[in-house]
Design a protein around this motif. Structure first.
Motif, PDB file in Angstrom:
ATOM      1  N   HIS A 136      18.417 -19.882   8.310  1.00 24.85           N
ATOM      2  CA  HIS A 136      16.844 -20.410   8.584  1.00 24.85           C
ATOM      3  C   HIS A 136      15.933 -19.429   7.576  1.00 24.85           C
ATOM      4  CE1 HIS A 136      17.647 -23.384  11.463  1.00 24.85           C
ATOM      5  NE2 HIS A 136      18.407 -22.707  12.156  1.00 24.85           N
ATOM      6  N   CYS A 137      16.507 -18.227   7.165  1.00 31.00           N
ATOM      7  CA  CYS A 137      15.629 -17.403   6.491  1.00 31.00           C
ATOM      8  C   CYS A 137      16.528 -16.300   5.866  1.00 31.00           C
ATOM      9  CB  CYS A 137      14.649 -16.550   7.417  1.00 31.00           C
ATOM     10  SG  CYS A 137      13.742 -15.730   6.362  1.00 31.00           S
ATOM     11  N   PRO A 138      17.511 -16.720   4.913  1.00 22.87           N
ATOM     12  CA  PRO A 138      18.348 -15.826   4.189  1.00 22.87           C
ATOM     13  C   PRO A 138      17.929 -14.923   3.592  1.00 22.87           C
ATOM     14  CG  PRO A 138      18.355 -18.134   3.334  1.00 22.87           C
ATOM     15  CD  PRO A 138      17.748 -18.073   4.478  1.00 22.87           C
ATOM     16  N   ALA A 139      16.348 -15.146   2.978  1.00 24.18           N
ATOM     17  CA  ALA A 139      15.708 -13.860   2.285  1.00 24.18           C
ATOM     18  C   ALA A 139      15.617 -12.556   3.072  1.00 24.18           C
ATOM     19  CB  ALA A 139      14.367 -14.378   1.647  1.00 24.18           C
ATOM     20  N   ALA A 140      15.516 -12.723   4.494  1.00 23.54           N
ATOM     21  CA  ALA A 140      15.527 -11.374   5.305  1.00 23.54           C
ATOM     22  C   ALA A 140      16.666 -10.819   5.716  1.00 23.54           C
ATOM     23  CB  ALA A 140      15.029 -11.997   6.486  1.00 23.54           C
ATOM     24  N   LEU A 141      17.819 -11.283   5.257  1.00 19.52           N
ATOM     25  CA  LEU A 141      19.080 -10.857   5.755  1.00 19.52           C
ATOM     26  C   LEU A 141      19.278  -9.441   5.086  1.00 19.52           C
ATOM     27  CD1 LEU A 141      21.586 -13.852   6.084  1.00 19.52           C
ATOM     28  CD2 LEU A 141      20.842 -12.150   7.909  1.00 19.52           C
ATOM     29  N   PRO A 142      19.278  -9.293   3.789  1.00 16.07           N
ATOM     30  CA  PRO A 142      19.512  -8.148   3.138  1.00 16.07           C
ATOM     31  C   PRO A 142      18.714  -6.718   3.569  1.00 16.07           C
ATOM     32  CG  PRO A 142      19.017  -9.591   1.446  1.00 16.07           C
ATOM     33  CD  PRO A 142      18.385 -10.305   2.626  1.00 16.07           C
ATOM     34  N   PHE A 143      17.527  -7.010   4.495  1.00 20.59           N
ATOM     35  CA  PHE A 143      16.710  -5.854   4.940  1.00 20.59           C
ATOM     36  C   PHE A 143      16.747  -5.692   6.459  1.00 20.59           C
ATOM     37  CE2 PHE A 143      14.885  -8.102   1.484  1.00 20.59           C
ATOM     38  CZ  PHE A 143      14.698  -7.268   0.567  1.00 20.59           C
ATOM     39  N   ILE A 144      17.683  -6.497   7.316  1.00 21.29           N
ATOM     40  CA  ILE A 144      17.567  -6.232   8.528  1.00 21.29           C
ATOM     41  C   ILE A 144      18.604  -4.989   9.002  1.00 21.29           C
ATOM     42  CG2 ILE A 144      16.889  -8.473   9.060  1.00 21.29           C
ATOM     43  CD1 ILE A 144      19.786  -9.125   9.986  1.00 21.29           C
ATOM     44  N   ALA A 145      19.341  -4.292   8.244  1.00 21.15           N
ATOM     45  CA  ALA A 145      19.877  -3.075   8.587  1.00 21.15           C
ATOM     46  C   ALA A 145      19.073  -1.900   8.207  1.00 21.15           C
ATOM     47  CB  ALA A 145      21.170  -2.936   7.841  1.00 21.15           C
ATOM     48  N   LEU A 146      17.816  -2.025   8.002  1.00 19.19           N
ATOM     49  CA  LEU A 146      16.925  -0.850   7.832  1.00 19.19           C
ATOM     50  C   LEU A 146      16.429  -0.536   9.151  1.00 19.19           C
ATOM     51  CD1 LEU A 146      14.448  -2.363   5.168  1.00 19.19           C
ATOM     52  CD2 LEU A 146      15.810  -0.351   4.888  1.00 19.19           C
ATOM     53  N   PRO A 147      16.304   0.854   9.474  1.00 14.15           N
ATOM     54  CA  PRO A 147      16.212   1.242  10.913  1.00 14.15           C
ATOM     55  C   PRO A 147      14.684   0.919  11.423  1.00 14.15           C
ATOM     56  CG  PRO A 147      15.984   3.041   9.426  1.00 14.15           C
ATOM     57  CD  PRO A 147      16.273   1.874   8.549  1.00 14.15           C
ATOM     58  N   PRO A 148      14.445   1.126  12.566  1.00 11.59           N
ATOM     59  CA  PRO A 148      12.802   1.026  13.069  1.00 11.59           C
ATOM     60  C   PRO A 148      12.119   1.927  12.324  1.00 11.59           C
ATOM     61  CG  PRO A 148      14.525   1.214  15.030  1.00 11.59           C
ATOM     62  CD  PRO A 148      15.275   1.226  13.732  1.00 11.59           C
ATOM     63  N   GLY A 149      10.771   1.679  12.059  1.00 16.26           N
ATOM     64  CA  GLY A 149       9.995   2.364  11.249  1.00 16.26           C
ATOM     65  C   GLY A 149      10.052   2.090   9.817  1.00 16.26           C
ATOM     66  N   TRP A 150      10.717   0.893   9.468  1.00 16.05           N
ATOM     67  CA  TRP A 150      10.514   0.515   8.285  1.00 16.05           C
ATOM     68  C   TRP A 150      10.163  -0.928   8.021  1.00 16.05           C
ATOM     69  CZ3 TRP A 150      12.333   2.710   3.382  1.00 16.05           C
ATOM     70  CH2 TRP A 150      12.808   4.202   4.029  1.00 16.05           C
ATOM     71  N   ARG A 151       9.381  -1.331   6.858  1.00 19.11           N
ATOM     72  CA  ARG A 151       8.904  -2.772   6.651  1.00 19.11           C
ATOM     73  C   ARG A 151       9.540  -2.966   5.137  1.00 19.11           C
ATOM     74  NH1 ARG A 151       3.542  -3.895   8.074  1.00 19.11           N
ATOM     75  NH2 ARG A 151       2.781  -2.403   9.866  1.00 19.11           N
ATOM     76  N   PHE A 152       9.262  -4.491   4.762  1.00 17.16           N
ATOM     77  CA  PHE A 152       9.657  -4.678   3.624  1.00 17.16           C
ATOM     78  C   PHE A 152       8.766  -5.919   3.141  1.00 17.16           C
ATOM     79  CE2 PHE A 152      12.371  -7.645   6.327  1.00 17.16           C
ATOM     80  CZ  PHE A 152      11.866  -9.125   5.842  1.00 17.16           C
ATOM     81  N   LEU A 153       8.920  -6.278   1.916  1.00 14.16           N
ATOM     82  CA  LEU A 153       7.895  -7.243   1.283  1.00 14.16           C
ATOM     83  C   LEU A 153       8.588  -7.903   0.093  1.00 14.16           C
ATOM     84  CD1 LEU A 153       5.187  -9.119   0.990  1.00 14.16           C
ATOM     85  CD2 LEU A 153       4.385  -7.057  -0.271  1.00 14.16           C
ATOM     86  N   VAL A 154       8.715  -9.043   0.324  1.00 17.95           N
ATOM     87  CA  VAL A 154       9.637  -9.891  -1.027  1.00 17.95           C
ATOM     88  C   VAL A 154       8.802 -11.102  -1.406  1.00 17.95           C
ATOM     89  CG1 VAL A 154      11.689 -11.072  -1.548  1.00 17.95           C
ATOM     90  CG2 VAL A 154      11.724  -9.244   0.017  1.00 17.95           C
ATOM     91  N   ALA A 155       8.639 -11.028  -2.762  1.00 20.09           N
ATOM     92  CA  ALA A 155       8.051 -12.329  -3.337  1.00 20.09           C
ATOM     93  C   ALA A 155       8.546 -12.665  -4.678  1.00 20.09           C
ATOM     94  CB  ALA A 155       6.537 -11.964  -3.574  1.00 20.09           C
ATOM     95  N   GLU A 156       8.236 -13.585  -5.347  1.00 19.98           N
ATOM     96  CA  GLU A 156       9.083 -14.212  -6.456  1.00 19.98           C
ATOM     97  C   GLU A 156       9.355 -12.957  -7.614  1.00 19.98           C
ATOM     98  OE1 GLU A 156      10.823 -17.199  -8.906  1.00 19.98           O
ATOM     99  OE2 GLU A 156       9.856 -17.608  -6.844  1.00 19.98           O
ATOM    100  N   GLY A 157      10.145 -12.175  -7.783  1.00 22.25           N
ATOM    101  CA  GLY A 157      10.250 -11.503  -8.752  1.00 22.25           C
ATOM    102  C   GLY A 157       9.977 -10.041  -8.018  1.00 22.25           C
ATOM    103  N   TYR A 158       9.797  -9.656  -6.853  1.00 23.54           N
ATOM    104  CA  TYR A 158       9.140  -8.449  -6.283  1.00 23.54           C
ATOM    105  C   TYR A 158       9.888  -8.090  -5.312  1.00 23.54           C
ATOM    106  CZ  TYR A 158       5.562  -5.348  -4.541  1.00 23.54           C
ATOM    107  OH  TYR A 158       4.874  -4.118  -3.993  1.00 23.54           O
ATOM    108  N   GLU A 159      10.059  -6.948  -5.026  1.00 20.62           N
ATOM    109  CA  GLU A 159      10.684  -6.353  -3.784  1.00 20.62           C
ATOM    110  C   GLU A 159      10.048  -4.829  -3.406  1.00 20.62           C
ATOM    111  OE1 GLU A 159      15.082  -6.268  -2.927  1.00 20.62           O
ATOM    112  OE2 GLU A 159      14.726  -4.178  -3.187  1.00 20.62           O
ATOM    113  N   ASP A 160       9.608  -4.743  -2.291  1.00 21.83           N
ATOM    114  CA  ASP A 160       9.051  -3.555  -1.889  1.00 21.83           C
ATOM    115  C   ASP A 160       9.435  -3.059  -0.379  1.00 21.83           C
ATOM    116  OD1 ASP A 160       7.929  -1.086  -1.865  1.00 21.83           O
ATOM    117  OD2 ASP A 160       5.722  -1.905  -1.674  1.00 21.83           O
ATOM    118  N   VAL A 161       9.900  -1.949   0.000  1.00 24.87           N
ATOM    119  CA  VAL A 161      10.675  -1.464   1.103  1.00 24.87           C
ATOM    120  C   VAL A 161       9.957  -0.012   1.174  1.00 24.87           C
ATOM    121  CG1 VAL A 161      12.685  -0.968   2.275  1.00 24.87           C
ATOM    122  CG2 VAL A 161      12.589  -2.603   0.887  1.00 24.87           C
TER     123      VAL A 161
END
Length: 111
Positions: free
Chosen positions: A77-102
């Protein structure tokens, strides 16, 4: 998937803290539709939840904005989130076309 998650954590200097597949995330309908940009933030886990809230577009305070979803359903249902869900509490991510920020956001630890 664990390798990709570990690589994300190492790239950003974050502790690797995978989410239990049977635990739940809070996710918006727009994220489930695959809309971008995709945002995620992680509070400390509690009561069978990962602490993750994942959404697309603008944040909403509507109590029905997030719905529960087991981690094991993210692949479908949301495979784009999977690479980030091992980040620990207190972290954020933002993904857009050709852009990634953590980034770290310690305010997420004070809920």
């Amino acid at each position: 998937m664990d390798e990709m998650q570990l690589e994300i954590c190492q790239r950003y200097g974050a502790k690797f803290m995978p989410s239990e597949e049977t635990y739940k995330v809070g996710i918006s309908e727009s994220a489930l539709r695959g809309e971008l940009p995709l945002n995620g933030l992680r509070h400390p886990p509690e009561s069978g939840t990962t602490g993750w809230f994942i959404w697309s577009g603008e944040w909403s305070d509507d109590p029905h904005f997030f719905r529960p979803l087991h981690v094991y359903h993210l692949a479908e249902h949301c495979p784009a989130a999977l690479p980030f869900i091992a980040l620990p509490p207190g972290w954020r991510f933002l993904v857009a076309e050709g852009y990634e920020d953590v980034w770290s956001d310690n305010a997420l630890l004070n809920i």
